[in-house]
Design a protein around this motif. Structure first.
Motif, short mmCIF file in Angstrom:
data_model
loop_
_atom_site.label_atom_id
_atom_site.label_comp_id
_atom_site.label_asym_id
_atom_site.label_seq_id
_atom_site.Cartn_x
_atom_site.Cartn_y
_atom_site.Cartn_z
N THR A 1 9.66 11.75 -1.43
CA THR A 1 8.37 11.64 -2.55
C THR A 1 8.48 10.60 -3.05
O THR A 1 9.07 9.81 -2.09
CB THR A 1 9.45 12.76 -3.78
OG1 THR A 1 10.95 12.04 -3.44
CG2 THR A 1 9.69 14.16 -3.04
N ASP A 2 7.62 10.16 -3.62
CA ASP A 2 7.89 8.53 -3.67
C ASP A 2 8.65 8.51 -4.67
O ASP A 2 9.53 8.76 -5.35
CB ASP A 2 6.65 9.26 -5.48
CG ASP A 2 4.70 9.02 -4.82
OD1 ASP A 2 4.61 9.57 -3.62
OD2 ASP A 2 4.29 9.68 -5.42
N ASN A 3 8.90 7.28 -4.89
CA ASN A 3 10.09 6.37 -4.43
C ASN A 3 10.26 5.02 -4.82
O ASN A 3 8.76 4.35 -3.09
CB ASN A 3 11.16 7.12 -3.63
CG ASN A 3 10.77 6.72 -2.03
OD1 ASN A 3 11.40 5.63 -1.47
ND2 ASN A 3 10.27 7.40 -1.18
N VAL B 1 2.12 14.38 3.92
CA VAL B 1 1.62 15.50 2.96
C VAL B 1 2.47 15.80 1.71
O VAL B 1 3.14 16.28 1.55
CB VAL B 1 1.95 17.08 3.38
CG1 VAL B 1 0.88 16.84 4.46
CG2 VAL B 1 2.84 17.00 4.51
N SER B 2 2.02 15.51 0.38
CA SER B 2 2.21 15.45 -0.83
C SER B 2 1.84 16.81 -1.87
O SER B 2 0.50 17.04 -2.02
CB SER B 2 2.49 14.19 -2.02
OG SER B 2 1.41 13.35 -1.82
N GLY B 3 1.63 16.33 -2.94
CA GLY B 3 0.40 16.94 -3.92
C GLY B 3 -0.99 15.81 -4.62
O GLY B 3 -1.66 16.30 -4.00
N GLY B 4 -0.77 14.34 -4.21
CA GLY B 4 -1.55 13.63 -3.73
C GLY B 4 -2.81 13.23 -2.45
O GLY B 4 -2.60 12.60 -1.84
N HIS B 5 -0.64 13.49 -1.72
CA HIS B 5 -1.84 13.40 -0.13
C HIS B 5 -1.81 13.96 1.07
O HIS B 5 -0.45 15.07 0.96
CB HIS B 5 -0.94 11.53 0.57
CG HIS B 5 -0.48 10.48 -0.60
ND1 HIS B 5 -0.81 10.26 -1.58
CD2 HIS B 5 0.41 10.75 -1.11
CE1 HIS B 5 -0.30 9.73 -2.21
NE2 HIS B 5 0.50 9.87 -2.23
N THR B 6 -2.66 13.99 2.10
CA THR B 6 -2.69 14.48 3.13
C THR B 6 -3.40 13.99 4.44
O THR B 6 -4.48 13.32 4.06
CB THR B 6 -3.36 16.36 3.38
OG1 THR B 6 -2.82 16.25 2.37
CG2 THR B 6 -3.16 17.11 4.15
N ASN C 1 0.61 -1.35 0.00
CA ASN C 1 0.03 -0.02 -0.28
C ASN C 1 0.67 1.57 0.16
O ASN C 1 1.79 1.46 1.33
CB ASN C 1 -1.49 0.34 1.54
CG ASN C 1 -1.68 1.14 1.04
OD1 ASN C 1 -1.43 2.50 1.27
ND2 ASN C 1 -3.24 0.70 1.74
N HIS C 2 1.12 1.62 -0.90
CA HIS C 2 2.08 3.00 -1.11
C HIS C 2 1.81 3.93 0.19
O HIS C 2 2.43 4.79 0.48
CB HIS C 2 1.20 4.04 -2.58
CG HIS C 2 1.79 5.18 -2.26
ND1 HIS C 2 2.91 5.30 -4.02
CD2 HIS C 2 1.23 6.45 -2.31
CE1 HIS C 2 3.08 6.37 -3.86
NE2 HIS C 2 2.94 6.76 -3.22
N MET C 3 0.20 4.28 0.87
CA MET C 3 -0.09 5.56 2.20
C MET C 3 0.97 4.61 2.66
O MET C 3 1.88 5.04 3.78
CB MET C 3 -1.12 5.85 2.18
CG MET C 3 -1.66 6.49 0.73
SD MET C 3 -1.17 7.84 0.35
CE MET C 3 -0.28 8.64 1.77
N ALA D 1 3.86 3.03 3.06
CA ALA D 1 4.88 2.55 2.46
C ALA D 1 5.68 4.02 3.08
O ALA D 1 6.79 4.33 3.78
CB ALA D 1 4.67 2.35 1.15
N HIS D 2 4.66 5.72 2.45
CA HIS D 2 5.04 6.58 2.82
C HIS D 2 5.83 6.68 4.13
O HIS D 2 6.78 6.62 5.18
CB HIS D 2 4.18 7.37 2.82
CG HIS D 2 4.38 8.19 1.48
ND1 HIS D 2 5.58 9.29 0.52
CD2 HIS D 2 3.52 8.46 -0.01
CE1 HIS D 2 4.76 9.12 -0.06
NE2 HIS D 2 4.48 8.85 -0.33
N VAL D 3 4.78 5.68 5.61
CA VAL D 3 5.82 6.06 6.87
C VAL D 3 6.18 5.70 7.23
O VAL D 3 7.29 5.38 7.51
CB VAL D 3 3.45 5.30 7.15
CG1 VAL D 3 4.45 5.55 8.82
CG2 VAL D 3 2.67 6.64 6.81
ZN ZN Z 1 3.50 9.35 -2.90
#
Ligand code: ZN
Ligand code: KG4
Length: 339
Positions: A307-309, A141-146, A113-115, A117-119
């Motif tokens: 950032t997305d990676n 917080v990014s262009g697509g998520h908060t 799950n991308h979200m 993964a950010h965490v």
């Molecule tokens: Zn992202």
């Protein structure tokens, strides 16, 4: 090279960055990202173009990651890929490629799950830094998520606040556009703001009681102020651009920090973390870091992991690998993948 450590290939293609990473143990051996610049001239991500670009870039980016990590495909223990959330046409490229590679190489598949993964990017081992202790709150917080996520363990996290309209990065980009700054205008607005007076202009504040965010009222307030003052003075934006940038930046950061601190108080959690492209914002970083001297523990990952990676996908994959959670060949991309 991989030795006794688990080696994971991570693949990320949820939006407009094609990325591949190699994780060995908890260390990143390679994290390659091909950013799609084609969207700049359209003022936002064009899904069809994003999908095409992922198809062109996915093989070269995986090759590059393998070369940089000095390993071969046969050395990999598992393939982790972003299943969602994201853009369908983008996700499907990474998902299909991961499935095909898994079949050919006979390697297990792990859906991520991308979200989350950010965490989990906070657990990539980086010299000189420590991972946040549990429990902690992560502001993504990014262009697509908060989102504000309450994290009790790698597989035990809940979203306790989210945006009801625009994402924080989107708010920066849309405000920047009103000032004539090209997409994505967030970084440029931030740069200009450094010289400005953040108290010069004030804008409407959201009145949401819980931990959710809203940026649409702020956006309208900025738009009306600029419109009204430009009627009186056609050069209003030009003459006030620096102070407008500083005031807008302060308003967005105020909204983010007010909710993060409310969450901290409500939950009694003083370890705070941040993820997503907006964490590059200078004002947000300064104000977060100043909390570090005031009884909070603040964790800001390296920008390349914010950032997305695919590095974050690989570390999320490693946690799933350790739990023995694998995906089958029936797995499909899910643009609205639930938490
Ligand atoms: Zn992202
Ligand atoms: O995580 P990211 O690279 O991509 C996704 O959206 O998933 O985040 C990009 C967003 C854009 O909206 C960009 O304007 C914003 O992060 N951003 C910033 C800054 N750097 C990037 N916003 C404000 N200040 C910055 N320094």
């Amino acid at each position: 090279m991989s030795g006794k450590h688990t080696t994971i290939l991570g693949i990320e293609s949820s939006c407009d960055d094609t990325s591949a990473a190699i994780l060995c143990g908890n260390k990143i051996m390679a994290n390659c990202v091909a950013t799609q610049h084609i969207h700049q001239k359209y003022g936002g991500v064009v899904p069809e173009l994003a999908s095409r670009a992922h198809q062109e870039q996915i093989v070269p980016i995986i090759k590059e990651a393998l070369v940089n990590a000095k390993i071969e495909l046969k050395d990999i223990d598992a393939i982790a890929f972003t299943r969602g959330p994201g853009l369908m046409g983008s996700l499907v490229v990474g998902v299909s490629f991961a499935k095909a590679l898994s079949l050919v190489m006979k390697k297990p598949l792990i859906d991520v799950n991308h979200m989350k993964a950010h965490v989990l990017a906070h657990f990539i081992e980086v010299e000189g830094t420590t991972a946040p202790g549990f429990p902690f709150l992560c502001l993504t917080v990014s262009g697509g998520h908060t989102q504000i996520v309450e994290v009790h363990g790698p597989n035990d996290m809940n979203v306790i606040g989210t945006t009801i309209d625009d994402a924080a990065g989107e708010a920066f980009d849309k405000a920047a556009k009103m000032l004539g700054i090209d997409y994505p205008g967030g970084p440029e607005l931030d740069k200009i703001a450094e010289e400005g007076n953040p108290e010069k202009f004030s804008f409407a504040k959201p009145r949401i009681k819980n931990l959710d965010f809203s940026f649409s009222g702020l956006k309208t307030s900025i738009l009306y102020k600029i419109r009204d003052l430009s009627i009186e003075n056609p050069d209003f934006i030009k003459e006030n651009k620096i102070d407008l940038c500083a005031s807008i930046r302060k308003s967005i950061v105020d909204i983010l920090l007010e909710k993060l601190l409310k969450a901290s108080k409500d939950k009694g959690i003083k370890t705070l973390a941040i993820a997503g492209g907006v964490s590059a914002n200078r004002e947000l970083r300064r104000r977060l870091l100043s909390l570090d001297q005031n009884g909070y523990r603040v964790h800001i990952p390296r920008f390349e992991y914010c950032t997305d990676n695919a590095a974050m996908v690989a570390i999320a994959g490693k946690f799933a690998f350790e739990r023995g959670e694998f995906a089958s060949q029936n797995v499909s991309a899910d643009p609205r993948l639930k938490w």
